[in-house]
Design an enzyme around this catalytic site. Sequence first.
Site, PDB file in Angstrom:
ATOM      1  N   GLU A  42       0.815  -1.207   0.000  1.00  0.00           N
ATOM      2  CA  GLU A  42       0.000   0.000   0.000  1.00  0.00           C
ATOM      3  C   GLU A  42       0.855   1.265   0.000  1.00  0.00           C
ATOM      4  O   GLU A  42       0.519   2.253  -0.663  1.00  0.00           O
ATOM      5  CB  GLU A  42      -0.952   0.007   1.204  1.00  0.00           C
ATOM      6  CG  GLU A  42      -2.055  -1.029   1.142  1.00  0.00           C
ATOM      7  CD  GLU A  42      -3.002  -0.835  -0.030  1.00  0.00           C
ATOM      8  OE1 GLU A  42      -2.994   0.262  -0.649  1.00  0.00           O
ATOM      9  OE2 GLU A  42      -3.752  -1.766  -0.349  1.00  0.00           O
ATOM     10  N   TYR A 125      -6.144   5.904   5.153  1.00  0.00           N
ATOM     11  CA  TYR A 125      -6.352   4.924   4.074  1.00  0.00           C
ATOM     12  C   TYR A 125      -5.566   3.643   4.329  1.00  0.00           C
ATOM     13  O   TYR A 125      -6.111   2.539   4.295  1.00  0.00           O
ATOM     14  CB  TYR A 125      -5.951   5.492   2.710  1.00  0.00           C
ATOM     15  CG  TYR A 125      -5.808   4.390   1.698  1.00  0.00           C
ATOM     16  CD1 TYR A 125      -6.935   3.729   1.204  1.00  0.00           C
ATOM     17  CD2 TYR A 125      -4.556   3.931   1.297  1.00  0.00           C
ATOM     18  CE1 TYR A 125      -6.820   2.667   0.324  1.00  0.00           C
ATOM     19  CE2 TYR A 125      -4.427   2.880   0.419  1.00  0.00           C
ATOM     20  CZ  TYR A 125      -5.563   2.251  -0.069  1.00  0.00           C
ATOM     21  OH  TYR A 125      -5.447   1.183  -0.922  1.00  0.00           O
ATOM     22  N   ASP A 143      -9.224   5.811  -0.749  1.00  0.00           N
ATOM     23  CA  ASP A 143      -8.162   6.374  -1.575  1.00  0.00           C
ATOM     24  C   ASP A 143      -8.792   7.007  -2.808  1.00  0.00           C
ATOM     25  O   ASP A 143     -10.008   7.217  -2.861  1.00  0.00           O
ATOM     26  CB  ASP A 143      -7.148   5.302  -1.951  1.00  0.00           C
ATOM     27  CG  ASP A 143      -7.743   4.239  -2.870  1.00  0.00           C
ATOM     28  OD1 ASP A 143      -8.987   4.173  -3.017  1.00  0.00           O
ATOM     29  OD2 ASP A 143      -6.969   3.454  -3.456  1.00  0.00           O
TER      30      ASP A 143
END
Length: 368
Positions: A42, A125, A143
């Site tokens: 991520e 996020y 996101d």
Amino acid sequence: MIEWSPATIKAFQTTLLTWFDQEGRDLPWRRDHEPYHIWVSEIMLQQTQVQTVIPYYERFMDWFPTVQELAAAPEDRLLKAWEGLGYYSRVRNMQRCARQLLADYDGQWPKTATELTELIGIGPYTAGAIASIAFNEPVPAVDGNAFRVFSRLLEIDADIAKPQTRQLFEQVIAKIIPVDRPGDFNQAIMDLGSSYMTARNPDSEHSPVKAFNQAYLDGKELAYPVKTKKPRPVPVDYVAVMAKVPTGEWLMTQRPSTGMLANLWTVPLVKVDDLDLADDATEDDVLVAVSTYFKRDYQLNLVGKELPLKPVSHTFTHQKWTIQLLAGQVEEADLAYFPGKVVSDDQLTDLPMPKVQDKIWQRYREQR
């Protein structure tokens, strides 16, 4: 903004997850629910396309397979692993986070999004992604994909450039996310946003959630999400000095430990604003000014020549660099006042360098 009934929410969940089970992307970080793997992927995926990230992720896992090894990594190797991804503060914060996990959490990941945001470099996020995928917490991961998908599904016209809009989307999505498969739901939204519901040229006619896409049904899909434009990057002019010492080695400088491209290596980059130049300066004036700069700041005698090459252009978030290349020879290699070292051609690949330096090398090779 459209509000769905419980029946519509259930139908959407079923439709989305059925499609995800059949068509979800096979990505290396999705082959388990290990929080370390989710976290690394991520962070890498911020500002970077999936296909670009895959080889970086695989190499990163080969070099630093555990939080412990990431925490202990030398900075040069850490930056080398990240070379080309940009935004190097991300990987520095990852190492700080890894050390925080070992020092304060005995190496164990917190299991809720709220607790995860206490870790260095982990925002809402990333916390939502880790908590939902690794620990099955029913929290949204908001996101760019989630902003785009849900703004179109529900015709949410709030400006996503404003920080407070995130809270609105989190509240909306929290009512829709299923409690039994939150991680798959969040990943399905990511896949939907990168396939049928892209920013440009979406293919909603064939989308699995076409019937739920109110903006598409109303013929105004590209009006969402609503986002005010960012200011244009500030232009900054540089001269890149491709200088060698008498032994044939390159003069390379290390960026300061703070600021843009911190601790990365480049050829000497001289900001044009730092040179004593008139507005109507010629190329010869630039050569003289750069040589004077080298003598004044580095105590080095530089003999330079302008290279007949198109300037290099590179855009960062807040700045756009235009870089003219200059070739040079340093007559003596006393580097007592120079923030760098001399490096042979063979040693260049060992240095962590930013993308802009790759562009400089490529442009330099054009004159050969």
